[in-house]
Every structure is written in structure tokens, then in C-alpha cells.
Design a protein around this motif. Structure first.
Motif, PDB file in Angstrom:
ATOM      1  N   ALA A  88       0.735  -1.028  -0.090  1.00 23.54           N
ATOM      2  CA  ALA A  88       0.010   0.121   0.050  1.00 23.54           C
ATOM      3  C   ALA A  88       0.899   1.499   0.106  1.00 23.54           C
ATOM      4  O   ALA A  88       0.765   2.046   0.897  1.00 23.54           O
ATOM      5  CB  ALA A  88      -0.899  -0.160   1.222  1.00 23.54           C
ATOM      6  N   PRO A  89       1.586   1.528  -1.013  1.00 21.51           N
ATOM      7  CA  PRO A  89       2.528   2.632  -1.159  1.00 21.51           C
ATOM      8  C   PRO A  89       1.609   3.965  -1.278  1.00 21.51           C
ATOM      9  O   PRO A  89       0.981   4.130  -1.877  1.00 21.51           O
ATOM     10  CB  PRO A  89       3.429   2.371  -2.230  1.00 21.51           C
ATOM     11  CG  PRO A  89       2.730   1.504  -3.143  1.00 21.51           C
ATOM     12  CD  PRO A  89       1.879   0.683  -2.082  1.00 21.51           C
ATOM     13  N   ALA A  90       1.995   5.010  -0.379  1.00 24.74           N
ATOM     14  CA  ALA A  90       1.629   6.244  -0.660  1.00 24.74           C
ATOM     15  C   ALA A  90       2.387   7.180  -0.747  1.00 24.74           C
ATOM     16  O   ALA A  90       2.639   8.287   0.051  1.00 24.74           O
ATOM     17  CB  ALA A  90       0.602   6.458   0.409  1.00 24.74           C
ATOM     18  N   PHE A  91       3.580   7.081  -1.428  1.00 24.69           N
ATOM     19  CA  PHE A  91       4.916   8.005  -1.568  1.00 24.69           C
ATOM     20  C   PHE A  91       4.349   9.339  -2.204  1.00 24.69           C
ATOM     21  O   PHE A  91       3.549   9.469  -3.045  1.00 24.69           O
ATOM     22  CB  PHE A  91       5.890   7.389  -2.346  1.00 24.69           C
ATOM     23  CG  PHE A  91       6.498   6.292  -1.484  1.00 24.69           C
ATOM     24  CD1 PHE A  91       7.934   6.611  -0.782  1.00 24.69           C
ATOM     25  CD2 PHE A  91       6.353   5.148  -1.514  1.00 24.69           C
ATOM     26  CE1 PHE A  91       8.646   5.816  -0.244  1.00 24.69           C
ATOM     27  CE2 PHE A  91       6.920   3.995  -0.561  1.00 24.69           C
ATOM     28  CZ  PHE A  91       8.156   4.330  -0.039  1.00 24.69           C
ATOM     29  N   GLY A  92       5.233  10.172  -2.202  1.00 23.82           N
ATOM     30  CA  GLY A  92       5.045  11.532  -2.803  1.00 23.82           C
ATOM     31  C   GLY A  92       5.179  12.792  -1.655  1.00 23.82           C
ATOM     32  O   GLY A  92       5.434  12.302  -0.402  1.00 23.82           O
ATOM     33  N   ASP A  93       4.902  13.899  -1.771  1.00 24.15           N
ATOM     34  CA  ASP A  93       4.973  14.958  -0.853  1.00 24.15           C
ATOM     35  C   ASP A  93       4.119  14.771   0.415  1.00 24.15           C
ATOM     36  O   ASP A  93       3.084  14.520   0.173  1.00 24.15           O
ATOM     37  CB  ASP A  93       4.583  16.353  -1.219  1.00 24.15           C
ATOM     38  CG  ASP A  93       5.655  16.976  -2.378  1.00 24.15           C
ATOM     39  OD1 ASP A  93       6.753  16.246  -2.511  1.00 24.15           O
ATOM     40  OD2 ASP A  93       5.190  17.735  -3.339  1.00 24.15           O
ATOM     41  N   GLY A  94       4.680  14.753   1.543  1.00 28.22           N
ATOM     42  CA  GLY A  94       3.814  14.573   2.821  1.00 28.22           C
ATOM     43  C   GLY A  94       3.846  12.882   3.180  1.00 28.22           C
ATOM     44  O   GLY A  94       2.623  12.741   3.641  1.00 28.22           O
ATOM     45  N   SER A  95       4.277  12.124   2.543  1.00 32.73           N
ATOM     46  CA  SER A  95       4.072  10.533   2.518  1.00 32.73           C
ATOM     47  C   SER A  95       4.226  10.123   3.930  1.00 32.73           C
ATOM     48  O   SER A  95       3.578   9.180   4.207  1.00 32.73           O
ATOM     49  CB  SER A  95       5.083   9.988   1.583  1.00 32.73           C
ATOM     50  OG  SER A  95       6.475   9.932   1.873  1.00 32.73           O
ATOM     51  N   ARG A  96       5.240  10.934   4.915  1.00 34.65           N
ATOM     52  CA  ARG A  96       5.157  10.502   6.065  1.00 34.65           C
ATOM     53  C   ARG A  96       3.705  10.458   6.783  1.00 34.65           C
ATOM     54  O   ARG A  96       3.405   9.422   7.366  1.00 34.65           O
ATOM     55  CB  ARG A  96       6.304  11.105   7.042  1.00 34.65           C
ATOM     56  CG  ARG A  96       6.290  10.612   8.346  1.00 34.65           C
ATOM     57  CD  ARG A  96       6.997  11.786   9.108  1.00 34.65           C
ATOM     58  NE  ARG A  96       7.424  11.604  10.806  1.00 34.65           N
ATOM     59  CZ  ARG A  96       8.327  12.232  11.508  1.00 34.65           C
ATOM     60  NH1 ARG A  96       8.646  13.242  10.942  1.00 34.65           N
ATOM     61  NH2 ARG A  96       8.678  11.635  12.602  1.00 34.65           N
ATOM     62  N   THR A  97       3.168  11.533   6.703  1.00 30.23           N
ATOM     63  CA  THR A  97       1.830  11.560   7.278  1.00 30.23           C
ATOM     64  C   THR A  97       0.796  10.653   6.755  1.00 30.23           C
ATOM     65  O   THR A  97       0.070   9.852   7.471  1.00 30.23           O
ATOM     66  CB  THR A  97       1.198  13.052   7.268  1.00 30.23           C
ATOM     67  OG1 THR A  97       2.196  14.065   7.646  1.00 30.23           O
ATOM     68  CG2 THR A  97       0.044  12.996   7.617  1.00 30.23           C
ATOM     69  N   ARG A  98       0.862  10.458   5.307  1.00 28.10           N
ATOM     70  CA  ARG A  98       0.022   9.607   4.754  1.00 28.10           C
ATOM     71  C   ARG A  98       0.158   7.957   5.230  1.00 28.10           C
ATOM     72  O   ARG A  98      -0.709   7.318   5.502  1.00 28.10           O
ATOM     73  CB  ARG A  98       0.018   9.487   3.249  1.00 28.10           C
ATOM     74  CG  ARG A  98      -0.832  10.846   2.750  1.00 28.10           C
ATOM     75  CD  ARG A  98      -0.802  10.561   1.245  1.00 28.10           C
ATOM     76  NE  ARG A  98       0.561  10.695   0.444  1.00 28.10           N
ATOM     77  CZ  ARG A  98       1.111  11.655   0.257  1.00 28.10           C
ATOM     78  NH1 ARG A  98       0.954  12.789   0.739  1.00 28.10           N
ATOM     79  NH2 ARG A  98       2.434  11.128  -0.398  1.00 28.10           N
ATOM     80  N   HIS A  99       1.449   7.743   5.254  1.00 28.33           N
ATOM     81  CA  HIS A  99       1.917   6.250   5.739  1.00 28.33           C
ATOM     82  C   HIS A  99       1.314   6.015   7.214  1.00 28.33           C
ATOM     83  O   HIS A  99       0.990   5.000   7.368  1.00 28.33           O
ATOM     84  CB  HIS A  99       3.284   5.785   5.384  1.00 28.33           C
ATOM     85  CG  HIS A  99       3.540   5.757   4.229  1.00 28.33           C
ATOM     86  ND1 HIS A  99       4.892   6.215   3.677  1.00 28.33           N
ATOM     87  CD2 HIS A  99       3.057   5.158   3.073  1.00 28.33           C
ATOM     88  CE1 HIS A  99       4.686   5.865   2.185  1.00 28.33           C
ATOM     89  NE2 HIS A  99       3.634   5.194   1.826  1.00 28.33           N
ATOM     90  N   ALA A 100       1.590   6.826   7.988  1.00 24.13           N
ATOM     91  CA  ALA A 100       1.314   6.761   9.257  1.00 24.13           C
ATOM     92  C   ALA A 100      -0.368   6.764   9.498  1.00 24.13           C
ATOM     93  O   ALA A 100      -0.859   5.804  10.347  1.00 24.13           O
ATOM     94  CB  ALA A 100       1.769   7.997  10.181  1.00 24.13           C
ATOM     95  N   ALA A 101      -0.854   7.370   8.765  1.00 21.93           N
ATOM     96  CA  ALA A 101      -2.404   7.595   8.865  1.00 21.93           C
ATOM     97  C   ALA A 101      -2.893   6.101   8.187  1.00 21.93           C
ATOM     98  O   ALA A 101      -4.248   5.716   8.469  1.00 21.93           O
ATOM     99  CB  ALA A 101      -3.077   8.769   7.985  1.00 21.93           C
TER     100      ALA A 101
END
Length: 235
Positions: free
Chosen positions: A168-181
Motif C-alpha cells: 500500500a505505497p503512498a509516496f510523494g510529498d507528505g508521505s510520512r503523514t499518509r503512511h502513518a495515517a
């Protein structure tokens, strides 16, 4: 053959994961890669992008516990060079951007070994050290997903999943927040800066050079006159 032979009377534990990690790295066509380096590297930007990938793959392949490195790219020149190092090149990259490419690479990795733990790794880590990457992989929990933030703390350089869990990759700008969420656990480790220092700008490159880069980036940087610290714009 008895009934118990084909239908065991007791539950059977699932097979244990193999020891070796599968790492998936995405790489844009060199002509399109690392556009934010253009003010510093000028016409040498594609060469730098390739050198970053070569050093990243070299270090990844040398990392204890890594069984295979797959690179998703449709750049023929880069694919040939990376294959020479021992990477598996997934050449039929789909459209749709970075995360589609990573999902495609993850599917290819699972086809090779569905029991292997899997991680997506940035291809622009020229200072990557095998011992530090091994520490990060060893910290990944045995179930679920985990990620490592980049040096600025906004993006992600590594996203890992245990066998049976989706990447479930969600890379790109701000990906830290997306991966945690999205439920991935953040790996908070000291002493793994080489795994966190990706290179998008001249300042990033200066920091990577200060850490100590691999031979491809080192040789090219020396030829271009780059040194640790702020990287000058070309004359």
C-alpha cells in the motif's frame, strides 16, 4: 492415503517467511529524473540520477538479509547498468506515477517469492550503508507495515510489509503523514542517516557527500567539482 492425509485433524501453521528481503526501487526515465537538481547539475542531472541509483542498488545488494533487488524502470540505459550489478529489472512499468510503479514492482517480487518480506526503497540514497539498512530492516515488526521517514521528516525513504500484508505505497510529498495515517508503524532509529538521506536538491547532495557516498556518485561529484556542504551552481 487416509482422510487425515488430505485433511489434517489439527491446524497447520502457515509456512515461515524466507530469510531474504525483496526490495523494490522505482526509477524514472533519466531524462525526467531529479528535476529539482537542475539548477545545480544542469546537463549532468541524468548522470547524477543514474549514479544515485547505481550506488543505492550496490549497497542494497550488499545488505545482510536482502535476497533480491528489483528496479522498476522503463529507461533502457539505466536498466542495463543496474542489471549488470545484479538487480532484477522490471521493465514493463505501468503508467500512473510512482505508487503504481511500486505496486507493480511489489507484485513482481511476490511472484518470485510470496513468502519473502517486502520493502520499497528510494533509489536516490547515494550514501546508503548496508549495515544501516540491515538495522532498519531488522526493526520491521513481524506483522503489518512499517516505514522510515526521510531526513527532513516529511517524506518516506523506506516502506516495508511483512508477508501477507499489502505494501500500500503512498509516496510523494507528505508521505510520512499518509503512511502513518494508513496504519504503518514509524521506525524511529538513531544512526541510520544514510537510509534517510535521499537527494532531491543541491543541499541534499552536499549532505550526502558529507556522509560519504558510493563510488559512482563519488567519482561523478569529483569530476563536477562538488564537495561536502553546499553544492555550487554550475558556471
Amino acid at each position: 492415503m487416509t482422510q487425515d492425509t488430505v485433511r489434517p485433524s489439527e491446524p497447520v501453521a502457515p509456512p515461515a517467511p524466507t530469510a531474504g528481503w525483496s526490495l523494490v526501487l522505482p526509477l524514472k526515465p533519466l531524462a525526467l529524473a531529479k528535476t529539482r537538481l537542475a539548477p545545480f547539475a544542469g546537463e549532468h542531472r541524468p548522470e547524477l540520477a543514474l549514479s544515485f541509483a547505481l550506488d543505492t542498488v550496490t549497497a542494497a545488494l550488499a545488505t545482510p538479509g536482502v535476497a533480491r533487488v528489483l528496479v522498476v524502470t522503463r529507461d533502457g540505459r539505466a536498466g542495463e547498468r543496474l542489471a549488470e550489478l545484479g538487480a532484477v529489472v522490471v521493465a514493463d512499468e505501468p503508467g500512473g506515477g510512482l505508487n503504481h510503479a511500486l505496486a507493480h514492482g511489489a507484485a513482481a517480487a511476490l511472484a518470485v517469492d510470496p513468502r519473502a518480506p517486502l520493502a520499497a526503497l528510494s533509489a536516490d540514497l547515494p550514501a546508503l550503508r548496508p549495515a544501516e539498512l540491515a538495522r532498519v530492516l531488522a526493526a520491521v515488526p513481524p506483522a503489518g507495515r512499517a516505514f522510515l521517514a526521510d531526513s527532513p521528516g516529511l517524506g518516506t525513504t523506506l516502506l516495508a510489509c511483512a508477508p501477507g500484508s499489502p505494501l500500500a505505497p503512498a509516496f510523494g510529498d507528505g508521505s510520512r503523514t499518509r503512511h502513518a495515517a494508513g496504519g504503518a508503524r514509524e521506525l524511529r532509529l538513531d544512526g541510520v542517516q544514510s537510509v534517510r538521506r535521499d537527494v532531491d536538491t543541491g543541499a541534499d547532495l552536499g549532505e550526502a557527500l558529507a556522509l560519504g557516498v558510493g563510488p559512482h556518485t563519488g567519482a561523478l561529484s569529483a569530476r563536477l567539482g562538488y564537495a561536502a556542504g553546499p553544492v555550487p551552481e554550475p558556471r
